[in-house]
Design a protein around this motif. Structure first.
Motif, PDB file in Angstrom:
ATOM      1  N   PRO A  33       0.931  -1.113   0.017  1.00 54.50           N
ATOM      2  CA  PRO A  33      -0.006   0.012  -0.112  1.00 54.50           C
ATOM      3  C   PRO A  33       0.982   1.399  -0.055  1.00 54.50           C
ATOM      4  CG  PRO A  33      -0.882  -1.461   1.606  1.00 54.50           C
ATOM      5  CD  PRO A  33       0.372  -2.190   1.214  1.00 54.50           C
ATOM      6  N   ARG A  34       1.987   1.162   0.428  1.00 55.76           N
ATOM      7  CA  ARG A  34       2.807   2.273   0.869  1.00 55.76           C
ATOM      8  C   ARG A  34       3.579   2.627  -0.449  1.00 55.76           C
ATOM      9  NH1 ARG A  34       7.697   2.443   5.251  1.00 55.76           N
ATOM     10  NH2 ARG A  34       9.169   3.251   3.510  1.00 55.76           N
ATOM     11  N   SER A  35       3.897   1.853  -1.110  1.00 54.19           N
ATOM     12  CA  SER A  35       4.756   2.027  -2.433  1.00 54.19           C
ATOM     13  C   SER A  35       3.817   2.230  -3.532  1.00 54.19           C
ATOM     14  CB  SER A  35       5.530   0.596  -2.808  1.00 54.19           C
ATOM     15  OG  SER A  35       4.859  -0.407  -2.909  1.00 54.19           O
ATOM     16  N   ARG A  36       2.523   1.819  -3.423  1.00 49.53           N
ATOM     17  CA  ARG A  36       1.686   2.040  -4.307  1.00 49.53           C
ATOM     18  C   ARG A  36       1.093   3.575  -4.348  1.00 49.53           C
ATOM     19  NH1 ARG A  36      -3.445  -0.455  -6.675  1.00 49.53           N
ATOM     20  NH2 ARG A  36      -4.953   1.001  -6.322  1.00 49.53           N
ATOM     21  N   ASP A  37       1.000   4.050  -3.212  1.00 51.09           N
ATOM     22  CA  ASP A  37       0.823   5.680  -2.855  1.00 51.09           C
ATOM     23  C   ASP A  37       1.785   6.509  -3.331  1.00 51.09           C
ATOM     24  OD1 ASP A  37      -1.731   5.034  -1.990  1.00 51.09           O
ATOM     25  OD2 ASP A  37      -1.542   6.311   0.058  1.00 51.09           O
ATOM     26  N   TYR A  38       3.226   5.742  -3.278  1.00 52.07           N
ATOM     27  CA  TYR A  38       4.280   6.710  -3.624  1.00 52.07           C
ATOM     28  C   TYR A  38       4.259   6.729  -5.088  1.00 52.07           C
ATOM     29  CZ  TYR A  38       9.528   7.931  -3.636  1.00 52.07           C
ATOM     30  OH  TYR A  38      10.350   8.592  -3.730  1.00 52.07           O
ATOM     31  N   LEU A  39       4.112   5.594  -5.638  1.00 52.46           N
ATOM     32  CA  LEU A  39       3.996   5.732  -7.159  1.00 52.46           C
ATOM     33  C   LEU A  39       2.804   6.327  -7.981  1.00 52.46           C
ATOM     34  CD1 LEU A  39       5.318   4.576  -9.763  1.00 52.46           C
ATOM     35  CD2 LEU A  39       3.728   2.624  -9.841  1.00 52.46           C
ATOM     36  N   LEU A  40       1.606   6.460  -6.979  1.00 57.87           N
ATOM     37  CA  LEU A  40       0.484   7.191  -7.676  1.00 57.87           C
ATOM     38  C   LEU A  40       0.713   8.643  -7.361  1.00 57.87           C
ATOM     39  CD1 LEU A  40      -2.820   5.311  -6.705  1.00 57.87           C
ATOM     40  CD2 LEU A  40      -1.187   4.870  -8.531  1.00 57.87           C
ATOM     41  N   SER A  41       1.488   8.864  -6.625  1.00 54.00           N
ATOM     42  CA  SER A  41       1.837  10.439  -6.403  1.00 54.00           C
ATOM     43  C   SER A  41       2.248  11.059  -7.665  1.00 54.00           C
ATOM     44  CB  SER A  41       2.649  10.548  -5.014  1.00 54.00           C
ATOM     45  OG  SER A  41       3.990  10.293  -5.449  1.00 54.00           O
ATOM     46  N   PHE A  42       2.985  10.335  -8.513  1.00 53.47           N
ATOM     47  CA  PHE A  42       3.804  11.157  -9.400  1.00 53.47           C
ATOM     48  C   PHE A  42       2.918  11.624 -10.373  1.00 53.47           C
ATOM     49  CE2 PHE A  42       6.974   8.412  -7.796  1.00 53.47           C
ATOM     50  CZ  PHE A  42       8.169   9.336  -7.815  1.00 53.47           C
ATOM     51  N   GLY A  43       1.577  11.353 -10.478  1.00 55.22           N
ATOM     52  CA  GLY A  43       0.669  11.717 -11.591  1.00 55.22           C
ATOM     53  C   GLY A  43       0.511  13.319 -11.276  1.00 55.22           C
ATOM     54  N   GLU A  44       0.023  13.596  -9.729  1.00 55.25           N
ATOM     55  CA  GLU A  44       0.059  15.103  -9.519  1.00 55.25           C
ATOM     56  C   GLU A  44       1.485  15.866  -9.466  1.00 55.25           C
ATOM     57  OE1 GLU A  44      -2.015  12.819  -8.697  1.00 55.25           O
ATOM     58  OE2 GLU A  44      -4.183  13.804  -9.000  1.00 55.25           O
ATOM     59  N   ARG A  45       2.476  14.883  -8.767  1.00 60.55           N
ATOM     60  CA  ARG A  45       3.457  15.764  -8.851  1.00 60.55           C
ATOM     61  C   ARG A  45       4.220  16.236 -10.103  1.00 60.55           C
ATOM     62  NH1 ARG A  45       7.144  11.650  -5.612  1.00 60.55           N
ATOM     63  NH2 ARG A  45       8.552  13.188  -5.635  1.00 60.55           N
ATOM     64  N   LEU A  46       4.030  15.368 -11.039  1.00 55.77           N
ATOM     65  CA  LEU A  46       4.490  15.924 -12.504  1.00 55.77           C
ATOM     66  C   LEU A  46       3.546  17.150 -12.966  1.00 55.77           C
ATOM     67  CD1 LEU A  46       5.156  12.181 -14.106  1.00 55.77           C
ATOM     68  CD2 LEU A  46       6.739  14.244 -13.894  1.00 55.77           C
ATOM     69  N   MET A  47       2.336  17.234 -12.387  1.00 52.86           N
ATOM     70  CA  MET A  47       1.375  18.152 -12.930  1.00 52.86           C
ATOM     71  C   MET A  47       1.602  19.582 -12.367  1.00 52.86           C
ATOM     72  SD  MET A  47      -0.770  18.551 -15.082  1.00 52.86           S
ATOM     73  CE  MET A  47      -0.930  20.418 -15.412  1.00 52.86           C
ATOM     74  N   ALA A  48       1.819  19.453 -11.134  1.00 50.80           N
ATOM     75  CA  ALA A  48       1.739  20.879 -10.356  1.00 50.80           C
ATOM     76  C   ALA A  48       2.966  21.755 -11.049  1.00 50.80           C
ATOM     77  CB  ALA A  48       2.077  20.716  -8.745  1.00 50.80           C
ATOM     78  N   PRO A  49       4.136  21.171 -11.196  1.00 45.06           N
ATOM     79  CA  PRO A  49       5.000  22.000 -11.807  1.00 45.06           C
ATOM     80  C   PRO A  49       4.730  22.788 -13.126  1.00 45.06           C
ATOM     81  CG  PRO A  49       6.301  20.201 -11.164  1.00 45.06           C
ATOM     82  CD  PRO A  49       4.560  20.120 -11.066  1.00 45.06           C
ATOM     83  N   MET A  50       3.872  22.080 -13.772  1.00 46.75           N
ATOM     84  CA  MET A  50       3.509  22.355 -15.160  1.00 46.75           C
ATOM     85  C   MET A  50       2.562  23.840 -15.102  1.00 46.75           C
ATOM     86  SD  MET A  50       4.466  20.096 -17.407  1.00 46.75           S
ATOM     87  CE  MET A  50       4.567  18.418 -17.509  1.00 46.75           C
ATOM     88  N   LEU A  51       1.443  23.753 -14.116  1.00 53.57           N
ATOM     89  CA  LEU A  51       0.794  24.939 -14.073  1.00 53.57           C
ATOM     90  C   LEU A  51       1.515  26.023 -13.556  1.00 53.57           C
ATOM     91  CD1 LEU A  51      -2.051  26.221 -14.193  1.00 53.57           C
ATOM     92  CD2 LEU A  51      -2.750  25.306 -12.008  1.00 53.57           C
ATOM     93  N   CYS A  52       2.462  25.831 -12.407  1.00 53.28           N
ATOM     94  CA  CYS A  52       3.205  26.590 -11.695  1.00 53.28           C
ATOM     95  C   CYS A  52       3.923  27.380 -12.835  1.00 53.28           C
ATOM     96  CB  CYS A  52       4.112  25.996 -10.791  1.00 53.28           C
ATOM     97  SG  CYS A  52       5.315  27.098 -10.406  1.00 53.28           S
ATOM     98  N   TYR A  53       4.599  26.586 -13.785  1.00 56.57           N
ATOM     99  CA  TYR A  53       5.403  27.278 -14.755  1.00 56.57           C
ATOM    100  C   TYR A  53       4.567  27.989 -15.759  1.00 56.57           C
ATOM    101  CZ  TYR A  53       9.870  26.632 -12.736  1.00 56.57           C
ATOM    102  OH  TYR A  53      10.876  26.417 -11.864  1.00 56.57           O
ATOM    103  N   ALA A  54       3.462  27.665 -16.207  1.00 57.49           N
ATOM    104  CA  ALA A  54       2.661  28.241 -17.147  1.00 57.49           C
ATOM    105  C   ALA A  54       2.290  29.647 -16.386  1.00 57.49           C
ATOM    106  CB  ALA A  54       1.342  27.570 -17.432  1.00 57.49           C
ATOM    107  N   LEU A  55       2.002  29.661 -15.215  1.00 55.11           N
ATOM    108  CA  LEU A  55       1.872  30.899 -14.595  1.00 55.11           C
ATOM    109  C   LEU A  55       2.870  31.942 -14.469  1.00 55.11           C
ATOM    110  CD1 LEU A  55      -0.138  29.471 -11.661  1.00 55.11           C
ATOM    111  CD2 LEU A  55      -1.084  31.089 -13.302  1.00 55.11           C
ATOM    112  N   LYS A  56       4.082  31.505 -14.261  1.00 48.90           N
ATOM    113  CA  LYS A  56       5.376  32.361 -14.176  1.00 48.90           C
ATOM    114  C   LYS A  56       5.433  32.634 -15.767  1.00 48.90           C
ATOM    115  CE  LYS A  56       8.082  29.816 -11.031  1.00 48.90           C
ATOM    116  NZ  LYS A  56       9.550  30.408 -10.658  1.00 48.90           N
ATOM    117  N   ASP A  57       5.280  31.939 -16.574  1.00 52.03           N
ATOM    118  CA  ASP A  57       5.582  32.342 -18.064  1.00 52.03           C
ATOM    119  C   ASP A  57       4.494  33.659 -18.567  1.00 52.03           C
ATOM    120  OD1 ASP A  57       7.231  31.532 -20.357  1.00 52.03           O
ATOM    121  OD2 ASP A  57       5.217  31.199 -21.313  1.00 52.03           O
TER     122      ASP A  57
END
Ligand code: ADP
Ligand code: ASP
Ligand code: MG
Length: 501
Positions: A149-173
């Motif tokens: 269960p722990r490694s699964r949550d760690y793996l699933l977290s990458f979907g959101e963790r990859l997305m947040a920087p995208m919106l952040c940089y779109a705003l900075k841009d």
């Protein structure tokens, strides 16, 4: 808590369309669902036409304080779940092809998103780092052929963790100051119930305020927080359950005393039925917290079932809005809605992919604690029972569980109770729960007769019935192949296509 000059709840009720006329900042939490951010154009649209519009408050008054919460790109969490399943089955090439497509998709968006070259290269290196971390984790999981269960949550977290920087940089841009944070960085602390973690609200409140309020008030930064994830007290990443980005938004809103939560999605608001099932479904202008909660619990997938908990006490309104139609006012979820006072039923929902388990045995009759023992056995196997019904003869109990839990549920009952308390287990693995929801049902006579009359007219057999004592819903089970017909029949019966007329 909030300084005296901050907007009051009474003023919030009068929020104008884009809050442009207000001179004091509103504190808004805006969550963007996976479909809203699934391409370069969509991320830019969200940054420019939604977040920036509220942040800049185009009349030149003081800007609003905005916290953005983002989901993973639509389909990415599902793909990561498939990766987990493939690891368990030892399907290395499937793992590789799924992760390769996740990587390519994010790398491609990252490489096109920013016009500013240094932002483009910063974003690409953040994405590269995250992908490297994900691949390191995958190598470990594949070596062991094991998904905990722990490694699964760690793996699933990458979907959101990859997305947040995208919106952040779109705003900075486009010149908006922004910083990306994980739910953990933002201060969301949960229990260690991986896959369905709950926030520890007192600790979370302290940490989230400490982290986000200076960013909003002193630094003028838009925090872009990953939805869906937090961390437990040992620092391990946890997830809040499917659709958990809604929950992240309301947790943060409660912690920072937000004036409003906006859930930006791909439909105009909360509707009288799932628009994919009923073409004539209408957008509801207002619903109460209680009604929205019933709808979420009974399968209107638009909202995480626990997402309302954090905002209930403070009465923070939630607005469901469409990123593709930002001028539409959407649906407001609040304590006491004024719209539709005379409506008995406001929505019809369906939970698909569920199964019915019937347990029977003459020793169950008149034997105190029977239900408790059955539920304990299932609870110990972490199986959530969605609906329960026991006939007055007490010789059988029917329960509905998710189809994905069926095997485990039957195994647990067989191992622990079969031959002793229970004599037989019957399973119908392809059923759906249909529910009608609306506070007008409370104390109104004849609702059940109308519901079952309309369903019977379609020749649909009702397998099981349950109504909570709150009388906010009436739910029943049918074979899954009849689910859509049943929903449409009820939508017609209560004339929900004319609810806004
Ligand atoms: P997001 O990714 O934005 O959180 P979800 O896919 O989780 O979006 O939820 C939005 C979807 O919920 C809509 O696209 C719609 O098809 C579905 N849905 C199901 N029932 C309803 C309902 N009663 N009202 C609105 N949307 C519903
Ligand atoms: N990405 C997560 C999911 O698909 C959380 C969310 O979308 O709200 O369940
Ligand atoms: Mg969702």
């Amino acid at each position: 808590m909030r300084p005296a000059n901050q907007p009051t709840k009474a003023r919030v009720k009068n929020l104008s369309r884009f809050s442009l006329a207000l001179t004091i900042p509103l504190r808004l939490v805006m969550k963007f669902g996976g479909n809203a951010v699934s391409s370069v154009e969509r991320i830019r649209h969200v940054a420019r036409d939604i977040v920036a519009r509220y942040v800049q408050n185009q009349d030149g008054h003081r800007p609003n304080h905005v916290v953005a919460v983002v989901s993973a790109i639509k389909g990415v969490t599902d793909d990561l779940i498939q990766v987990c399943d493939s690891i368990v089955r030892g399907e290395c090439s499937r793992v590789e092809s799924l992760t390769k497509s996740i990587e390519d998709r994010h790398r491609s968006i990252a490489s096109q998103l920013c016009n500013n070259e240094s932002y483009a290269s910063e974003l690409s290196s953040i994405v590269d780092m995250l992908i490297k971390e994900m691949n390191d984790l995958l190598r470990g999981m594949m070596l062991l052929n094991e998904v905990t269960p722990r490694s699964r949550d760690y793996l699933l977290s990458f979907g959101e963790r990859l997305m947040a920087p995208m919106l952040c940089y779109a705003l900075k841009d486009i010149g908006i100051r922004a910083e990306h944070l994980t739910g953990k960085d933002a201060g969301i602390v949960t229990d260690s119930n991986y896959g369905d973690a709950r926030p520890l609200m007192d600790t979370t409140r302290l940490r989230v305020r400490h982290r986000l309020i200076p960013m909003l008030e002193q630094e003028g930064v838009v925090p872009v927080v990953t939805g869906f994830i937090g961390s437990d007290q040992h620092g391990n990443i946890t997830t809040l359950g499917r659709g958990g980005s809604d929950y992240t938004a309301t947790i943060i809103a409660s912690c920072i005393d937000a004036d409003e939560v906006m859930l930006w999605t791909d439909v105009d608001g909360l509707m009288t039925a799932d628009p994919r099932m009923v073409r004539s479904a209408q957008v509801l202008r207002e619903v109460s917290y209680a009604e929205a909660m019933e709808m979420a619990l009974f399968g209107a997938k638009y909202l995480h079932p626990r997402a309302l908990e954090p905002v209930l006490e403070k009465g923070i309104p939630i607005r469901i809005r469409n990123v593709f139609n930002p001028d539409c006012q959407g649906t407001t979820i609040l304590k006491s809605p004024a719209a539709y006072p005379s409506k008995i039923v406001k929505a019809v929902t369906a939970i698909r992919s569920v199964s019915l388990i019937d347990v029977r045995g003459s020793s169950m009759v008149g034997s105190p604690g029977t239900a408790g023992r059955i539920f304990n056995v299932l609870g110990d196997s972490r199986i959530n029972i969605i609906m329960i019904s026991q006939g007055p003869s007490e010789s059988s109990i029917s329960m509905v569980v998710r189809r994905s839990d069926l095997d485990n549920a039957v195994n647990a009952l067989e191992l622990n109770l079969l031959g002793r308390l229970i004599k037989g287990i019957n399973v119908t693995d392809d059923v759906a729960i249909i529910a009608v929801v609306g506070s007008g049902m409370r104390g109104t006579k004849g609702v059940a007769a109308r519901v079952f009359g309309a369903v019977a007219k379609q020749g649909i057999n009702v397998i099981m019935i349950a109504q909570g004592s709150s009388e906010l819903n009436l739910a029943f089970v049918v074979e899954d192949k009849h689910a859509e017909d049943a929903v449409r029949a009820l939508h017609d019966e209560f004339e929900l296509d004319r609810i806004n007329q």
